[in-house]
Scaffold this motif. Structure first.
Motif, PDB file in Angstrom:
ATOM      1  N   LYS A 213      27.812  90.806  85.356  1.00 36.96           N
ATOM      2  CA  LYS A 213      28.536  89.513  84.937  1.00 36.96           C
ATOM      3  C   LYS A 213      30.080  89.789  84.126  1.00 36.96           C
ATOM      4  CE  LYS A 213      24.499  86.870  83.630  1.00 36.96           C
ATOM      5  NZ  LYS A 213      23.931  85.910  82.681  1.00 36.96           N
ATOM      6  N   GLY A 214      30.116  91.120  83.689  1.00 33.91           N
ATOM      7  CA  GLY A 214      31.651  91.497  83.307  1.00 33.91           C
ATOM      8  C   GLY A 214      31.391  91.687  81.776  1.00 33.91           C
ATOM      9  N   ARG A 215      32.698  91.490  81.089  1.00 30.16           N
ATOM     10  CA  ARG A 215      33.218  91.944  79.566  1.00 30.16           C
ATOM     11  C   ARG A 215      33.656  90.567  79.177  1.00 30.16           C
ATOM     12  NH1 ARG A 215      35.056  96.413  82.931  1.00 30.16           N
ATOM     13  NH2 ARG A 215      33.991  98.358  82.238  1.00 30.16           N
ATOM     14  N   PHE A 216      32.854  90.327  77.860  1.00 25.63           N
ATOM     15  CA  PHE A 216      33.391  89.336  77.170  1.00 25.63           C
ATOM     16  C   PHE A 216      33.634  89.552  75.647  1.00 25.63           C
ATOM     17  CE2 PHE A 216      30.328  88.239  80.527  1.00 25.63           C
ATOM     18  CZ  PHE A 216      30.509  87.025  80.886  1.00 25.63           C
ATOM     19  N   LEU A 217      34.426  88.848  75.233  1.00 26.07           N
ATOM     20  CA  LEU A 217      35.110  88.899  73.836  1.00 26.07           C
ATOM     21  C   LEU A 217      33.807  88.595  72.732  1.00 26.07           C
ATOM     22  CD1 LEU A 217      37.270  89.692  71.714  1.00 26.07           C
ATOM     23  CD2 LEU A 217      38.046  87.355  71.823  1.00 26.07           C
ATOM     24  N   LYS A 218      33.535  89.311  71.976  1.00 29.61           N
ATOM     25  CA  LYS A 218      32.484  89.185  71.008  1.00 29.61           C
ATOM     26  C   LYS A 218      33.006  87.804  70.251  1.00 29.61           C
ATOM     27  CE  LYS A 218      30.170  93.337  69.894  1.00 29.61           C
ATOM     28  NZ  LYS A 218      29.534  94.304  69.025  1.00 29.61           N
TER      29      LYS A 218
ATOM     30  N   VAL B 110      42.115 101.452  83.430  1.00 36.08           N
ATOM     31  CA  VAL B 110      41.646 100.468  82.777  1.00 36.08           C
ATOM     32  C   VAL B 110      40.154 100.641  82.120  1.00 36.08           C
ATOM     33  CG1 VAL B 110      40.934  98.096  83.309  1.00 36.08           C
ATOM     34  CG2 VAL B 110      42.974  99.079  84.445  1.00 36.08           C
ATOM     35  N   ARG B 111      39.265 101.079  82.853  1.00 35.88           N
ATOM     36  CA  ARG B 111      37.968 101.472  82.510  1.00 35.88           C
ATOM     37  C   ARG B 111      37.809 101.913  80.951  1.00 35.88           C
ATOM     38  NH1 ARG B 111      33.934 103.427  86.663  1.00 35.88           N
ATOM     39  NH2 ARG B 111      34.370 101.324  87.287  1.00 35.88           N
ATOM     40  N   ASN B 112      38.915 103.180  80.808  1.00 35.64           N
ATOM     41  CA  ASN B 112      38.996 103.785  79.489  1.00 35.64           C
ATOM     42  C   ASN B 112      39.374 102.941  78.341  1.00 35.64           C
ATOM     43  OD1 ASN B 112      37.958 106.067  80.739  1.00 35.64           O
ATOM     44  ND2 ASN B 112      39.989 106.962  80.982  1.00 35.64           N
ATOM     45  N   ALA B 113      40.319 102.103  78.895  1.00 31.11           N
ATOM     46  CA  ALA B 113      40.885 100.944  78.025  1.00 31.11           C
ATOM     47  C   ALA B 113      39.812 100.043  77.422  1.00 31.11           C
ATOM     48  CB  ALA B 113      42.136 100.409  78.514  1.00 31.11           C
ATOM     49  N   PHE B 114      38.838  99.434  78.329  1.00 30.77           N
ATOM     50  CA  PHE B 114      37.933  98.652  78.004  1.00 30.77           C
ATOM     51  C   PHE B 114      36.772  99.445  77.153  1.00 30.77           C
ATOM     52  CE2 PHE B 114      38.360  95.808  81.692  1.00 30.77           C
ATOM     53  CZ  PHE B 114      38.913  94.564  81.161  1.00 30.77           C
ATOM     54  N   ASN B 115      36.564 100.701  77.360  1.00 33.64           N
ATOM     55  CA  ASN B 115      35.790 101.383  76.847  1.00 33.64           C
ATOM     56  C   ASN B 115      36.134 101.584  75.299  1.00 33.64           C
ATOM     57  OD1 ASN B 115      34.024 102.007  78.847  1.00 33.64           O
ATOM     58  ND2 ASN B 115      34.821 103.902  79.400  1.00 33.64           N
ATOM     59  N   THR B 116      37.476 101.784  74.955  1.00 23.22           N
ATOM     60  CA  THR B 116      38.070 101.990  73.624  1.00 23.22           C
ATOM     61  C   THR B 116      37.876 100.435  72.988  1.00 23.22           C
ATOM     62  OG1 THR B 116      39.743 103.546  74.381  1.00 23.22           O
ATOM     63  CG2 THR B 116      39.907 102.325  72.367  1.00 23.22           C
ATOM     64  N   LEU B 117      37.923  99.318  73.478  1.00 17.10           N
ATOM     65  CA  LEU B 117      37.844  98.101  73.006  1.00 17.10           C
ATOM     66  C   LEU B 117      36.600  97.961  72.710  1.00 17.10           C
ATOM     67  CD1 LEU B 117      40.144  95.793  75.041  1.00 17.10           C
ATOM     68  CD2 LEU B 117      40.437  96.714  72.510  1.00 17.10           C
ATOM     69  N   GLU B 118      35.548  98.401  73.597  1.00 18.67           N
ATOM     70  CA  GLU B 118      34.201  98.307  73.182  1.00 18.67           C
ATOM     71  C   GLU B 118      33.580  99.171  72.026  1.00 18.67           C
ATOM     72  OE1 GLU B 118      29.677  98.555  75.608  1.00 18.67           O
ATOM     73  OE2 GLU B 118      31.622  99.010  76.669  1.00 18.67           O
ATOM     74  N   GLU B 119      34.212 100.409  72.029  1.00 19.43           N
ATOM     75  CA  GLU B 119      33.882 101.153  70.745  1.00 19.43           C
ATOM     76  C   GLU B 119      34.356 100.596  69.675  1.00 19.43           C
ATOM     77  OE1 GLU B 119      32.620 104.408  70.262  1.00 19.43           O
ATOM     78  OE2 GLU B 119      31.721 104.330  72.348  1.00 19.43           O
ATOM     79  N   ARG B 120      35.531  99.909  69.634  1.00 22.32           N
ATOM     80  CA  ARG B 120      36.009  99.204  68.436  1.00 22.32           C
ATOM     81  C   ARG B 120      35.294  98.008  68.036  1.00 22.32           C
ATOM     82  NH1 ARG B 120      42.544  99.417  69.098  1.00 22.32           N
ATOM     83  NH2 ARG B 120      42.706 101.743  69.047  1.00 22.32           N
ATOM     84  N   GLY B 121      34.133  97.620  68.829  1.00 22.56           N
ATOM     85  CA  GLY B 121      33.516  96.491  68.569  1.00 22.56           C
ATOM     86  C   GLY B 121      33.839  95.012  69.119  1.00 22.56           C
ATOM     87  N   PHE B 122      34.935  94.916  69.868  1.00 26.21           N
ATOM     88  CA  PHE B 122      35.606  93.667  70.437  1.00 26.21           C
ATOM     89  C   PHE B 122      34.939  93.185  71.673  1.00 26.21           C
ATOM     90  CE2 PHE B 122      38.765  95.384  67.801  1.00 26.21           C
ATOM     91  CZ  PHE B 122      39.161  94.210  66.908  1.00 26.21           C
ATOM     92  N   ILE B 123      34.164  93.912  72.397  1.00 30.56           N
ATOM     93  CA  ILE B 123      33.732  93.772  73.792  1.00 30.56           C
ATOM     94  C   ILE B 123      32.113  93.572  73.816  1.00 30.56           C
ATOM     95  CG2 ILE B 123      33.103  94.541  76.131  1.00 30.56           C
ATOM     96  CD1 ILE B 123      36.141  95.337  76.347  1.00 30.56           C
TER      97      ILE B 123
ATOM     98  N   GLU C  95      34.668  84.517  76.016  1.00 33.63           N
ATOM     99  CA  GLU C  95      35.581  84.221  76.908  1.00 33.63           C
ATOM    100  C   GLU C  95      35.566  85.730  77.889  1.00 33.63           C
ATOM    101  OE1 GLU C  95      40.136  83.516  78.678  1.00 33.63           O
ATOM    102  OE2 GLU C  95      39.651  82.866  76.691  1.00 33.63           O
ATOM    103  N   LYS C  96      35.475  85.741  79.194  1.00 35.19           N
ATOM    104  CA  LYS C  96      35.506  86.710  80.049  1.00 35.19           C
ATOM    105  C   LYS C  96      36.835  87.426  79.977  1.00 35.19           C
ATOM    106  CE  LYS C  96      33.782  88.391  84.438  1.00 35.19           C
ATOM    107  NZ  LYS C  96      33.131  87.915  85.697  1.00 35.19           N
ATOM    108  N   PHE C  97      36.718  88.761  80.072  1.00 34.08           N
ATOM    109  CA  PHE C  97      38.199  89.336  80.152  1.00 34.08           C
ATOM    110  C   PHE C  97      38.168  89.391  81.786  1.00 34.08           C
ATOM    111  CE2 PHE C  97      36.902  91.200  76.216  1.00 34.08           C
ATOM    112  CZ  PHE C  97      38.099  91.406  75.536  1.00 34.08           C
TER     113      PHE C  97
END
Length: 238
Positions: free
Chosen positions: A63-68, A44-57, A25-27
């Motif tokens: 197109k956007g960011r999606f939950l893995k 918000v962008r920094n929060a997204f970067n943190t989630l991406e670093e943790r492997g969730f995005i 699903e798209k965030f």
């Protein structure tokens, strides 16, 4: 990290845990979350970067960011009586193995002591990548003393399964004396090999492989498992 960034991260993580955001699903967009949380867009962008670093995005440009996707659950063999390759094949996983490095290692007390090797003995390292369904699951580091298994020098660069190699050398039954489980974060080299971010926790399993008939140590093994794509079941290993 600022408190507002952490609040956004925690809120999105809670939504993931509660399945309010489903795999694939798209965030919400940065603009939508900026308005929702009343914060600057960079927060918000920094929060997204943190989630991406943790492997969730999973980010897709334009197109956007999606939950893995949902993690695959793997039964993790911790003992040395069955090889990783054999265990995965028995359980029907689509396993591939790639031998990526074979070399003689410099003296390292933590490695040599596990092998009961003296400082002047030759110890070799076999490094293999493990794939499940085409995705990298782990790095296997195997350390072998040449005097214990002389053929390692000749065949090391081609080995995919250590147990199969040992059986070819006349060893039949295997066990392990001790297994240690810990958590670490990948080095730059490990990030490149595992194709993961620096903040992805890795599950570390250290063990030995011992000839069951003579109690002779054949190898010391260190395995790094990715934690972002796979879940590990250690409760029903037989």
């Amino acid at each position: 990290m600022e408190n507002k960034e952490m609040l956004i991260v925690d809120d999105l993580m809670n939504q993931i845990k509660q399945k309010k955001i489903q795999p694939g699903e798209k965030f919400p967009s940065e603009n939508a979350l900026t308005e929702m949380y009343k914060v600057p867009r960079m927060t918000v962008r920094n929060a997204f970067n943190t989630l991406e670093e943790r492997g969730f995005i999973q980010a897709s440009q334009g197109k956007g960011r999606f939950l893995k996707g949902k993690s695959i659950q793997i039964k993790l063999p911790l003992t040395g009586d069955t090889s990783f390759t054999e265990k995965m094949e028995q359980m029907g996983y689509n396993l591939q193995t790639k031998n990526v490095l074979f070399k003689k290692v410099d003296y390292n007390p933590s490695i040599f002591n596990r092998l009961h090797a003296s400082e002047n003995e030759n110890v070799y390292q076999v490094v293999r990548l493990r794939y499940i369904n085409g995705e990298i699951i782990a790095i296997h580091y195997s350390f072998i003393k040449e005097s214990t298994v002389p053929k390692i020098v000749e065949e090391g660069p081609e080995i995919l399964s250590m147990f199969r190699f040992y059986r070819q050398q006349g060893f039949k039954k295997f066990t392990s004396n001790k297994s240690i489980l810990s958590v670490t974060f990948p080095t730059l080299e490990e990030q490149q090999l595992l194709e993961c971010k620096s903040m992805i926790p890795l599950i570390v399993v250290e063990t030995d492989c011992t000839n069951k008939e003579t109690n002779q140590i054949l190898e010391y093994t260190k395995i790094l498992y990715r934690s972002d794509t796979f879940k590990y079941d250690i409760s029903t290993i037989t």
